[in-house]
Design an enzyme around this catalytic site. Structure first.
Site, PDB file in Angstrom:
ATOM      1  N   ASN A 212      -9.637   2.065   9.080  1.00  0.00           N
ATOM      2  CA  ASN A 212      -9.025   1.695  10.359  1.00  0.00           C
ATOM      3  C   ASN A 212      -9.681   2.450  11.513  1.00  0.00           C
ATOM      4  O   ASN A 212     -10.344   1.883  12.380  1.00  0.00           O
ATOM      5  CB  ASN A 212      -7.515   2.000  10.293  1.00  0.00           C
ATOM      6  N   SER A 213      -9.553   3.788  11.494  1.00  0.00           N
ATOM      7  CA  SER A 213     -10.019   4.587  12.630  1.00  0.00           C
ATOM      8  C   SER A 213     -11.514   4.407  12.886  1.00  0.00           C
ATOM      9  O   SER A 213     -11.944   4.417  14.048  1.00  0.00           O
ATOM     10  CB  SER A 213      -9.737   6.069  12.383  1.00  0.00           C
TER      11      SER A 213
ATOM     12  N   GLY B  40      -8.105   9.719   8.763  1.00  0.00           N
ATOM     13  CA  GLY B  40      -8.473   9.913  10.157  1.00  0.00           C
ATOM     14  C   GLY B  40      -9.545  10.945  10.414  1.00  0.00           C
ATOM     15  O   GLY B  40      -9.878  11.210  11.570  1.00  0.00           O
TER      16      GLY B  40
ATOM     17  N   ALA C  99      -9.366   5.653   3.266  1.00  0.00           N
ATOM     18  CA  ALA C  99      -9.241   6.823   4.154  1.00  0.00           C
ATOM     19  C   ALA C  99     -10.484   7.709   4.124  1.00  0.00           C
ATOM     20  O   ALA C  99     -11.123   7.877   3.082  1.00  0.00           O
ATOM     21  CB  ALA C  99      -8.027   7.663   3.821  1.00  0.00           C
ATOM     22  N   GLY C 100     -10.777   8.243   5.285  1.00  0.00           N
ATOM     23  CA  GLY C 100     -11.847   9.231   5.406  1.00  0.00           C
ATOM     24  C   GLY C 100     -13.194   8.671   5.795  1.00  0.00           C
ATOM     25  O   GLY C 100     -14.123   9.423   6.087  1.00  0.00           O
TER      26      GLY C 100
ATOM     27  N   LYS D  97       0.891  -1.173   0.000  1.00  0.00           N
ATOM     28  CA  LYS D  97       0.000   0.000   0.000  1.00  0.00           C
ATOM     29  C   LYS D  97       0.916   1.206   0.000  1.00  0.00           C
ATOM     30  O   LYS D  97       1.530   1.527   1.017  1.00  0.00           O
ATOM     31  CB  LYS D  97      -0.913  -0.002   1.223  1.00  0.00           C
TER      32      LYS D  97
END
Lengths: 269, 65
Positions: A216-217, A167, A194-195, A106
């Site tokens: 992830n977050s 994040g 992301a996001g 990645k």
């Protein structure tokens, strides 16, 4: 098997590796290692992202974390998070390939600290170097159609445009741009990376025809990460079915869904 | 001879291979090595001669998103 079950069991691929789960999950920011493991299990993700950092011999070199990840039996997707130059990213990718025994990478190349936006120019250059070195590159990129085209022309079979900065949990800030990339490259595996903050954001990405989401977050920093992992699994299944089901035509004017024929006389003008 | 390992200054008297140097540092597998920002494959760890001023990175798996 009925149509719904057929749709649920459809697959997508990362450079020829068939995958059933449309969620790629990160391994960072969980409240504890046990919650990380259970969240990953409940998400039913088949791919887990990891990274490399300087070893601290005092903490046994991070062996405990690596054993926890290995015990899950998932495919590993190493990242180059935090790299600011082509050389840093290439070196980290080479080190990752040796440790994790995978040619998947990645590719993250930070272009600006303010929003951690990928550097579009160096990303393309680093992608070319790594593809020529035998890597299977999954570039984390912006939602710029032309940058995506350059990456595809180099040989990328997977693209990972952002939904929003890393994040932030803001969801898909530019669905039009993401949709344009989908329509322009129907043969490429597309992952919103992301996001994403909510299961509905992931569902929206799948409804747009994206093959998967990487997050992830949104799970790790939820109040109950394990429950949120289940929620994302359900939302992603729903989004995929919604895409395969084919949305109704959008209209600018109202159309009654209840038959108007046979209306009681007292409502007629 | 002076080098840095993961940013920490390290001094030694005899010439050492990269492998013996990182082992004396306390590196535990799994790890991957870079010298002056260049990846050094595992197959070269035992034969790679370290030079004074080299900056050695010993990296291990960590959580990532």
């Amino acid at each position: 098997m009925d149509n719904v079950n057929q749709a649920i069991s459809d697959t997508w691929s990362i450079y020829g590796t068939e995958l059933s789960s449309r969620l790629l999950i990160g391994s960072a920011l969980y409240p504890s290692p046990a919650i990380m493991q259970e969240s990953i299990k409940q998400s039913q993700a088949e791919v887990v992202t990891v990274s490399l950092r300087r070893q601290s011999p005092e903490s046994a070199g991070g062996q405990a974390f690596w054993q926890q990840i290995q015990s899950l039996g998932k495919k590993i997707l190493p990242n180059t998070a935090g790299c600011h130059s082509i050389q840093e990213a290439v070196t980290l990718a080479q080190m990752s390939r040796e440790i994790f025994d995978t040619d998947w990478i990645k590719l993250e190349l930070v272009g600006d600290e303010y929003n951690l936006q990928p550097d579009p120019i160096d990303l393309v250059k680093a992608t070319e170097i790594l593809l020529n070195d035998g890597f299977k590159v999954l570039p984390y990129c912006t939602d710029d159609l032309v940058i995506c085209r350059h990456l595809v022309e180099l040989g990328c079979e997977v693209l990972m445009p952002w939904g929003a900065p890393i994040g932030t949990g803001k969801g898909l800030l530019n669905p039009y741009a993401l949709s344009a990339i989908r329509h322009r490259f129907p043969q490429i595996s597309l992952v919103v990376d992301a996001g994403i903050g909510l299961p509905s954001h992931a569902a929206q990405a799948l409804e747009l025809g994206y093959d998967a989401v990487l997050l992830n977050s949104a799970i790790a920093q939820a109040q109950d990460p394990v429950m949120m992992a289940k929620a994302f699994k359900s939302a992603i299944d729903a989004g995929r079915l919604g895409y395969l089901g084919g949305r109704m035509p959008e209209k600018d004017t109202a159309n009654p869904s209840t038959p108007t024929l046979g209306m009681p006389f007292w409502h007629q003008m | 001879m002076k080098v840095t390992i993961n940013g920490k200054p390290v001094e030694f008297t005899q010439a050492q291979s990269l492998l013996s140097l990182v082992e004396s540092f306390g590196a535990q597998p799994p790890y991957a090595l870079a010298v002056n920002g260049q990846f050094i494959p595992k197959s070269q760890h035992a034969s790679y001669a370290v030079n004074t001023g080299d900056s050695i990175d010993v990296l291990s798996p960590v959580q990532g998103g």
